[in-house]
Design an enzyme around this catalytic site. Structure first.
Site, PDB file in Angstrom:
ATOM      1  N   GLY A  11     -18.380  27.480  16.016  1.00 54.04           N
ATOM      2  CA  GLY A  11     -18.387  26.104  15.685  1.00 54.04           C
ATOM      3  C   GLY A  11     -17.173  25.342  16.632  1.00 54.04           C
ATOM      4  O   GLY A  11     -16.730  26.043  17.580  1.00 54.04           O
ATOM      5  N   GLY A  14     -14.067  27.753  17.385  1.00 57.98           N
ATOM      6  CA  GLY A  14     -14.217  28.878  18.201  1.00 57.98           C
ATOM      7  C   GLY A  14     -14.743  28.437  19.598  1.00 57.98           C
ATOM      8  O   GLY A  14     -14.456  29.319  20.495  1.00 57.98           O
ATOM      9  N   ASP A  35     -22.102  34.218  16.801  1.00 59.51           N
ATOM     10  CA  ASP A  35     -22.292  33.325  15.390  1.00 59.51           C
ATOM     11  C   ASP A  35     -23.744  33.631  14.865  1.00 59.51           C
ATOM     12  O   ASP A  35     -24.767  33.820  15.498  1.00 59.51           O
ATOM     13  CB  ASP A  35     -22.387  32.072  15.940  1.00 59.51           C
ATOM     14  N   ARG A  84     -13.693  22.646   5.108  1.00 56.22           N
ATOM     15  CA  ARG A  84     -13.779  21.892   4.213  1.00 56.22           C
ATOM     16  C   ARG A  84     -14.676  20.652   4.186  1.00 56.22           C
ATOM     17  O   ARG A  84     -14.480  20.005   5.081  1.00 56.22           O
ATOM     18  CB  ARG A  84     -12.352  21.638   4.139  1.00 56.22           C
ATOM     19  N   ASN A  97     -16.041  32.039   1.551  1.00 60.33           N
ATOM     20  CA  ASN A  97     -15.483  32.539   2.916  1.00 60.33           C
ATOM     21  C   ASN A  97     -15.355  34.217   2.978  1.00 60.33           C
ATOM     22  O   ASN A  97     -15.181  34.903   3.797  1.00 60.33           O
ATOM     23  CB  ASN A  97     -14.308  31.662   3.480  1.00 60.33           C
ATOM     24  N   ARG A 153       1.916  20.011  14.053  1.00 56.37           N
ATOM     25  CA  ARG A 153       1.657  18.815  13.343  1.00 56.37           C
ATOM     26  C   ARG A 153       3.063  18.135  12.996  1.00 56.37           C
ATOM     27  O   ARG A 153       3.304  16.889  13.095  1.00 56.37           O
ATOM     28  CB  ARG A 153       0.778  18.997  12.062  1.00 56.37           C
ATOM     29  N   HIS A 177      -0.516  28.023   4.257  1.00 59.27           N
ATOM     30  CA  HIS A 177      -1.257  26.721   5.154  1.00 59.27           C
ATOM     31  C   HIS A 177      -2.107  26.163   3.877  1.00 59.27           C
ATOM     32  O   HIS A 177      -3.218  26.283   3.792  1.00 59.27           O
ATOM     33  CB  HIS A 177      -2.291  27.277   6.102  1.00 59.27           C
TER      34      HIS A 177
HETATM   35  C1  2OP Z   1      -6.539  22.257   9.204  1.00 54.67           C
HETATM   36  O1  2OP Z   1      -5.585  22.354   8.449  1.00 54.67           O
HETATM   37  C2  2OP Z   1      -8.856  23.252   9.258  1.00 54.67           C
HETATM   38  O2  2OP Z   1      -7.070  24.243   8.005  1.00 54.67           O
HETATM   39  C3  2OP Z   1      -7.625  23.461   8.991  1.00 54.67           C
HETATM   40  O3  2OP Z   1      -7.073  21.235   9.728  1.00 54.67           O
END
Ligand code: 2OP
Length: 306
Positions: A11, A14, A35, A84, A97, A153, A177
């Site tokens: 995707g 990847g 895939d 998501r 998953n 981020r 995360h």
């Molecule tokens: C995100 O935080 C995809 O978990 C990933 O954007």
């Protein structure tokens, strides 16, 4: 020396990761994309190959739905799995998953038993732990990518607020995360100085909140799929750190066995990365709030895996 890298899942994360690898790691001889969805990996591989005339790499690129191609890979990156959708948490993805990753892990264990495994699939810390369980690989060979992404981020959002050059901002998130990640001011420095010299406490609180919600914010705007530019680059940074073996430090989700006083779950903690994977977990004294967060992570793992 890393000669062969396989990416499971072709995707957006990847395929972008594959592009970074052929662009920046010319010594990798074999790059494999797998895939299970139709001929997706074959199509992506051909498109990537066609950049050869511009980039001049020698890497052989294979795209297939057949796992046999990952044989003897030095690094395997797992990006496969559902992403998501708006309104979903990463935890909602666990059941579906986990099933996918069980199969992926069995193939890695059989075909690439000495590989370093980088885990991207969400909910990343839980999936990272499950990959460890399914493969039974030494935990030092299983690296979860999430806090590496969240840390970039964080730097971005601090830059937006303070206008300080990103190169002068040093900071990382750790723990999960997820929106419950730990964004502690003691892990943020601007040229060695505390962030509070550059913004107010109220602004710092806004920065912390924005970082925690960044993934969901992006999902909300994209409508379909989730972020991929920053996730693929986070992943590439880990792959590169393994290839270069220079002892770079990243907050990697690692299966804990007593570090920080905890065991039995995987969470982002600063790790020295080398060719062998996690060379060392860098421990520090958790303050009360951080200890509480780790206790909550432990409970979340126990509740989900029971
Ligand atoms: C995100 O935080 C995809 O978990 C990933 O954007």
């Amino acid at each position: 020396m890393v000669k062969k890298i396989s990416i499971i899942g072709s995707g957006s994360v990847g395929s972008n990761l594959a592009f970074h690898i052929i662009s920046h790691l010319p010594l990798v001889k074999d790059l494999v994309l797998i895939d299970t969805a139709g001929d997706l990996a074959r199509g992506v591989a051909l498109d990537l190959e066609d950049t050869r005339g511009f980039l001049g790499f020698n890497t052989k690129i294979t795209g297939s739905k057949n796992y046999s191609h990952i044989k003897d890979s030095d690094i395997v990156v797992i990006t496969a799995g559902a992403a998501r959708k708006q309104g979903m948490t990463r935890l909602d993805l666990f059941k579906i998953n986990c099933k996918i990753v069980k199969q992926v892990s069995a193939n890695i264990k059989k075909l690439a038993p000495t590989a370093i495994v980088v885990v991207v699939t969400n909910p990343m810390d839980l999936i990272n732990y499950m990959v460890h369980k399914f493969t039974q690989f030494d935990r030092r060979r299983i690296l979860g990518m999430g806090s590496v992404l969240d840390s970039s981020r964080l730097v971005n959002i601090i830059h937006q607020k303070t206008k300080v050059c990103p190169d002068s901002i040093e900071g990382y998130t750790f723990g999960l995360h997820s929106k419950d990640m730990i964004v502690s001011s003691d892990k943020i420095k601007i040229k060695g100085e505390p962030i509070t010299k550059f913004c107010s406490l109220a602004d710092l609180a806004k920065i912390q909140q924005k970082v925690k919600m960044r993934g969901a914010e992006i999902v909300g705007f994209l409508k379909k799929g989730s972020a991929h530019f920053a996730p693929s680059l986070a992943c590439f940074n880990l792959v590169q750190a393994v290839c270069h073996d220079r002892g770079e430090i990243f907050p990697v989700s690692a299966v804990l066995k007593g570090e920080f006083g905890f065991k039995g779950f995987s969470a982002g903690v600063p790790c020295v990365i080398g060719r062998e994977g996690i060379r060392e977990i860098v421990e520090f004294e958790l303050d009360e709030a951080q200890k509480q967060s780790f206790l909550e992570i432990k409970k979340m793992f126990q509740d989900t895996l029971r």
